[in-house]
Scaffold this active site. Structure first.
Site, PDB file in Angstrom:
ATOM      1  N   SER A 303       1.062 -29.158-103.164  1.00  0.00           N
ATOM      2  CA  SER A 303       1.543 -29.704-101.913  1.00  0.00           C
ATOM      3  C   SER A 303       0.658 -30.841-101.395  1.00  0.00           C
ATOM      4  CB  SER A 303       1.651 -28.556-100.904  1.00  0.00           C
ATOM      5  OG  SER A 303       2.366 -28.906 -99.765  1.00  0.00           O
ATOM      6  N   LYS A 328       4.563 -29.218-106.260  1.00  0.00           N
ATOM      7  CA  LYS A 328       5.344 -29.053-105.033  1.00  0.00           C
ATOM      8  C   LYS A 328       5.246 -30.339-104.223  1.00  0.00           C
ATOM      9  CE  LYS A 328       6.204 -26.344-100.926  1.00  0.00           C
ATOM     10  NZ  LYS A 328       6.272 -27.503-100.012  1.00  0.00           N
TER      11      LYS A 328
END
Length: 388
Positions: A303, A328
């Site tokens: 992320s 991600k």
């Protein structure tokens, strides 16, 4: 894949595997407008259901209809998210969501253990937070975790193990007990700990014998960006820096951008889209660009940590060492449901400065290594030398 008992979703269907990239209006306040939608809005036509806005309305409508029928809005929303194919979409109770927000403020309930799953499925303790219940019980790095409250953990995903440690299934509070089965060499024993409210130690700094400074960032909670800047500024002379992002499950994008600003002299950090609108993130000018820099990553780098890694790699600021990151690169935004629960739904994706997509692909290191990654990072830094 690495984890800890700070960032783990409860084990309920529809939970994502990582802390969401975006909480409320963290990224851009304007992008959140309307995200807490009116549950009484009419359903759009089927042809519009593929858009992020329509996806959100489908979920909120399902929850509203369930409440009108005397059923669980949260369960209806979970079913709608599951049918949508949104791999990162998730639904949280009001209490669970409040816990996540508290975690981003640097607080969490747990026992203070970091863990990882070895290739043979064993769960190994990788770090023990000082002052935590785990530390008080004498648990050490390298100990093997065999069970949590009688449930064997060998072979289970680290996220599930961490969820057991936190007691997420029962919304366990500080003071509740958790029994751990442990092993160290030939010794096997059990410890019963009481969970506690702990402060995160998201940034740690240490100096290696050769003068290299290692800045370890465990997660991008509030204040982490400034802590990275301070660590960079306090690095002596032109000593090399290893930015260790291994096991970093993400967090606040704004903090990742602030960290990028400490190491870049302005410029693009990432581009992203929210509901089809293209936007960009830029570093502030004046960051340090003189010290040699290596970014360490692995399959637990996710992320916002991937966003930072991609910026440093594409901008030629760091040599990335380790293994491919998790992948991600999507953006979630929250929608409040009628019963107070929250649905976090994917609204867009980000790309690195060179236009590379991260979601589902991850970032490939410049130098791929599995073992002795820190040693290899030191070797790379010695080769980079003093750029002045």
């Amino acid at each position: 894949m690495s984890g800890r008992d700070l960032f783990c979703q409860p084990r309920r269907a529809g939970r994502g595997a990582a802390l969401t990239l975006l909480f409320a209006s963290v990224l851009v306040a304007g992008a959140a407008t309307g995200s807490f939608g009116d549950p009484d809005r009419k359903s759009p036509s089927p042809s519009a259901r593929s858009t992020p806005a329509a996806h959100r309305e489908t979920v909120t409508d399902a929850a509203a209809e369930a409440m009108a029928d005397g059923k669980s809005p949260m369960e209806a929303a979970e079913r709608a998210v599951s049918r949508s194919g949104d791999r990162w979409g998730a639904v949280y109770s009001q209490g669970e969501y409040e816990e996540f927000e508290e975690a981003l403020d640097g607080q969490y309930t747990g026992v203070g253990l970091w863990a990882r799953r070895e290739r043979d499925g064993r769960i190994e303790v990788t770090r023990v937070q000082s002052g935590s219940p785990a530390a008080a019980a004498g648990i050490r790095t390298g100990d093997r975790l065999r069970s949590v409250d009688g449930e064997k953990v060998d072979g289970r995903p680290v996220t599930e193990v961490v969820s057991l440690l936190r007691g997420d299934a029962d919304d366990a509070a500080a003071g509740t007990k958790v029994s751990l089965g442990l092993e160290r060499g030939t010794r096997a024993w059990s410890e019963t700990l009481r969970r506690a409210r702990l402060s995160t130690d998201s940034v740690t700094v240490r100096k290696l014998p050769g003068g290299v400074t290692v800045i370890k960032v465990a997660a991008f909670t509030k204040g982490v960006g400034d802590a990275v800047r301070t660590a960079v500024e306090q690095t002596p002379g032109h000593a090399g820096i290893v930015l260790d992002l291994r096991g970093n499950s993400g967090g606040l994008v704004t903090e990742a951008v602030t960290a990028a600003s400490a190491l870049l002299d302005g410029g693009l950090v990432a581009t992203y889209d929210v509901n089809g609108a293209q936007r960009s993130l830029h570093a502030d000018p004046g960051g340090d660009t003189t010290r040699p820099l290596v970014a360490l990553v692995d399959g637990g780098t996710m992320s916002a940590a991937e966003l930072l890694t991609g910026a440093l790699q594409d901008r030629g600021r760091a040599v990335v060492v380790g293994s491919r990151t998790f992948g991600k690169g999507s953006i979630q935004m929250p929608s409040r449901l009628p019963d107070g629960s929250v649905a976090e739904l994917t609204v867009g994706h980000y790309r690195t400065p060179a236009g590379h997509t991260v979601d589902g692909r991850g970032i490939t290191p410049d130098l791929e290594v599995d073992a002795e990654a820190l040693d290899r990072a030191e070797t790379v830094l010695s080769g980079l030398g003093d750029p002045s």
